[in-house]
Design a protein around this motif. Structure first.
Motif, PDB file in Angstrom:
ATOM      1  N   HIS A  72       0.844  -1.197   0.000  1.00 42.31           N
ATOM      2  CA  HIS A  72       0.000   0.000   0.000  1.00 42.31           C
ATOM      3  C   HIS A  72       0.883   1.253   0.000  1.00 42.31           C
ATOM      4  CE1 HIS A  72      -3.015   2.882   1.353  1.00 42.31           C
ATOM      5  NE2 HIS A  72      -3.925   1.991   0.990  1.00 42.31           N
ATOM      6  N   PRO A  73       0.449   2.332  -0.655  1.00 45.02           N
ATOM      7  CA  PRO A  73       1.242   3.571  -0.659  1.00 45.02           C
ATOM      8  C   PRO A  73       1.575   4.103   0.741  1.00 45.02           C
ATOM      9  CG  PRO A  73      -0.497   3.714  -2.300  1.00 45.02           C
ATOM     10  CD  PRO A  73      -0.720   2.434  -1.532  1.00 45.02           C
ATOM     11  N   VAL A  74       0.679   3.912   1.706  1.00 40.85           N
ATOM     12  CA  VAL A  74       0.964   4.357   3.074  1.00 40.85           C
ATOM     13  C   VAL A  74       2.183   3.619   3.623  1.00 40.85           C
ATOM     14  CG1 VAL A  74       0.082   4.433   5.441  1.00 40.85           C
ATOM     15  CG2 VAL A  74      -1.410   5.061   3.548  1.00 40.85           C
ATOM     16  N   MET A  75       2.291   2.344   3.322  1.00 43.17           N
ATOM     17  CA  MET A  75       3.448   1.568   3.784  1.00 43.17           C
ATOM     18  C   MET A  75       4.732   2.062   3.123  1.00 43.17           C
ATOM     19  SD  MET A  75       1.881  -2.226   3.764  1.00 43.17           S
ATOM     20  CE  MET A  75       0.442  -2.642   4.702  1.00 43.17           C
ATOM     21  N   ARG A  76       4.628   2.398   1.858  1.00 48.36           N
ATOM     22  CA  ARG A  76       5.823   2.925   1.169  1.00 48.36           C
ATOM     23  C   ARG A  76       6.232   4.275   1.744  1.00 48.36           C
ATOM     24  NH1 ARG A  76       3.170   0.438  -3.141  1.00 48.36           N
ATOM     25  NH2 ARG A  76       2.299   2.390  -3.940  1.00 48.36           N
ATOM     26  N   ALA A  77       5.270   5.063   2.214  1.00 45.28           N
ATOM     27  CA  ALA A  77       5.568   6.360   2.817  1.00 45.28           C
ATOM     28  C   ALA A  77       6.150   6.223   4.223  1.00 45.28           C
ATOM     29  CB  ALA A  77       4.308   7.223   2.855  1.00 45.28           C
ATOM     30  N   HIS A  78       6.005   5.047   4.821  1.00 49.91           N
ATOM     31  CA  HIS A  78       6.493   4.777   6.175  1.00 49.91           C
ATOM     32  C   HIS A  78       7.290   3.470   6.162  1.00 49.91           C
ATOM     33  CE1 HIS A  78       3.978   7.943   7.935  1.00 49.91           C
ATOM     34  NE2 HIS A  78       3.161   7.631   6.943  1.00 49.91           N
ATOM     35  N   PRO A  79       8.415   3.466   5.464  1.00 51.99           N
ATOM     36  CA  PRO A  79       9.136   2.208   5.236  1.00 51.99           C
ATOM     37  C   PRO A  79       9.763   1.585   6.480  1.00 51.99           C
ATOM     38  CG  PRO A  79      10.428   4.056   4.446  1.00 51.99           C
ATOM     39  CD  PRO A  79       9.082   4.600   4.831  1.00 51.99           C
ATOM     40  N   THR A  80       9.899   2.333   7.557  1.00 46.24           N
ATOM     41  CA  THR A  80      10.499   1.758   8.763  1.00 46.24           C
ATOM     42  C   THR A  80       9.475   1.073   9.666  1.00 46.24           C
ATOM     43  OG1 THR A  80      10.328   3.858   9.951  1.00 46.24           O
ATOM     44  CG2 THR A  80      12.394   3.421   8.744  1.00 46.24           C
ATOM     45  N   ALA A  81       8.190   1.264   9.390  1.00 47.70           N
ATOM     46  CA  ALA A  81       7.156   0.628  10.208  1.00 47.70           C
ATOM     47  C   ALA A  81       7.058  -0.851   9.849  1.00 47.70           C
ATOM     48  CB  ALA A  81       5.807   1.303   9.993  1.00 47.70           C
ATOM     49  N   PRO A  82       7.092  -1.721  10.843  1.00 48.98           N
ATOM     50  CA  PRO A  82       6.916  -3.153  10.561  1.00 48.98           C
ATOM     51  C   PRO A  82       5.541  -3.426   9.957  1.00 48.98           C
ATOM     52  CG  PRO A  82       7.738  -2.809  12.786  1.00 48.98           C
ATOM     53  CD  PRO A  82       7.351  -1.465  12.258  1.00 48.98           C
ATOM     54  N   VAL A  83       5.454  -4.472   9.147  1.00 53.86           N
ATOM     55  CA  VAL A  83       4.194  -4.859   8.518  1.00 53.86           C
ATOM     56  C   VAL A  83       3.888  -6.306   8.891  1.00 53.86           C
ATOM     57  CG1 VAL A  83       2.984  -5.229   6.337  1.00 53.86           C
ATOM     58  CG2 VAL A  83       4.578  -3.301   6.573  1.00 53.86           C
ATOM     59  N   ILE A  84       2.723  -6.508   9.453  1.00 51.33           N
ATOM     60  CA  ILE A  84       2.210  -7.843   9.775  1.00 51.33           C
ATOM     61  C   ILE A  84       1.059  -8.102   8.810  1.00 51.33           C
ATOM     62  CG2 ILE A  84       1.113  -9.292  11.524  1.00 51.33           C
ATOM     63  CD1 ILE A  84       3.975  -8.429  12.252  1.00 51.33           C
ATOM     64  N   SER A  85       1.146  -9.181   8.055  1.00 48.62           N
ATOM     65  CA  SER A  85       0.088  -9.467   7.087  1.00 48.62           C
ATOM     66  C   SER A  85      -1.076 -10.182   7.755  1.00 48.62           C
ATOM     67  CB  SER A  85       0.628 -10.299   5.927  1.00 48.62           C
ATOM     68  OG  SER A  85       1.052 -11.557   6.378  1.00 48.62           O
ATOM     69  N   LYS A  86      -2.293  -9.758   7.378  1.00 46.61           N
ATOM     70  CA  LYS A  86      -3.493 -10.419   7.876  1.00 46.61           C
ATOM     71  C   LYS A  86      -3.884 -11.497   6.881  1.00 46.61           C
ATOM     72  CE  LYS A  86      -6.278  -6.823   8.209  1.00 46.61           C
ATOM     73  NZ  LYS A  86      -7.387  -5.933   8.526  1.00 46.61           N
ATOM     74  N   PRO A  87      -4.393 -12.574   7.325  1.00 44.58           N
ATOM     75  CA  PRO A  87      -4.430 -13.085   8.692  1.00 44.58           C
ATOM     76  C   PRO A  87      -3.227 -13.958   9.040  1.00 44.58           C
ATOM     77  CG  PRO A  87      -5.767 -14.509   7.340  1.00 44.58           C
ATOM     78  CD  PRO A  87      -5.187 -13.428   6.426  1.00 44.58           C
ATOM     79  N   PHE A  88      -2.353 -14.196   8.101  1.00 47.71           N
ATOM     80  CA  PHE A  88      -1.317 -15.211   8.286  1.00 47.71           C
ATOM     81  C   PHE A  88      -0.191 -14.790   9.215  1.00 47.71           C
ATOM     82  CE2 PHE A  88      -3.219 -15.759   4.054  1.00 47.71           C
ATOM     83  CZ  PHE A  88      -3.885 -16.948   4.312  1.00 47.71           C
TER      84      PHE A  88
END
Length: 102
Positions: A72-88
């Protein structure tokens, strides 16, 4: 899905304030409570969570994204924030949040 995340975090002894379905509700909660940390879904009912993530970052509040989207573009704008994928990725949620807050 938000209720499941809240239940998972409560089971890990986190105090939960939310979930918030809209950007306005999330922003109001942030202004009222200044949480120790946040779990943010990039897609809210009325908008994406970009402004909320911007504010969390501005206030040095640790946060992670928990979303079904991984590009998502928001994730690209905040590249240092960890990402946890739902639901896996749920089994990683608590350890990653613990790492951010401790």
């Amino acid at each position: 899905m938000a209720a499941l995340i809240a239940e998972l975090l409560e089971g890990a002894q986190y105090q939960i304030d939310g979930p918030y379905a809209t950007l306005g509700d999330g922003m109001a909660a942030l202004a009222a409570h200044f949480p120790a940390g946040a779990v943010v879904d990039v897609s809210l009912q009325d908008a994406d969570a970009g402004l909320l993530a911007d504010d969390l970052q501005s206030y040095d509040i640790p946060y992670l994204f928990c979303s079904g989207s991984t590009a998502h573009p928001v994730m690209r704008a905040h590249p240092t924030a960890p990402v946890i994928s739902k639901p896996f990725g749920f089994r990683r949620l608590v350890p990653v949040l613990n790492g951010l807050l401790h």
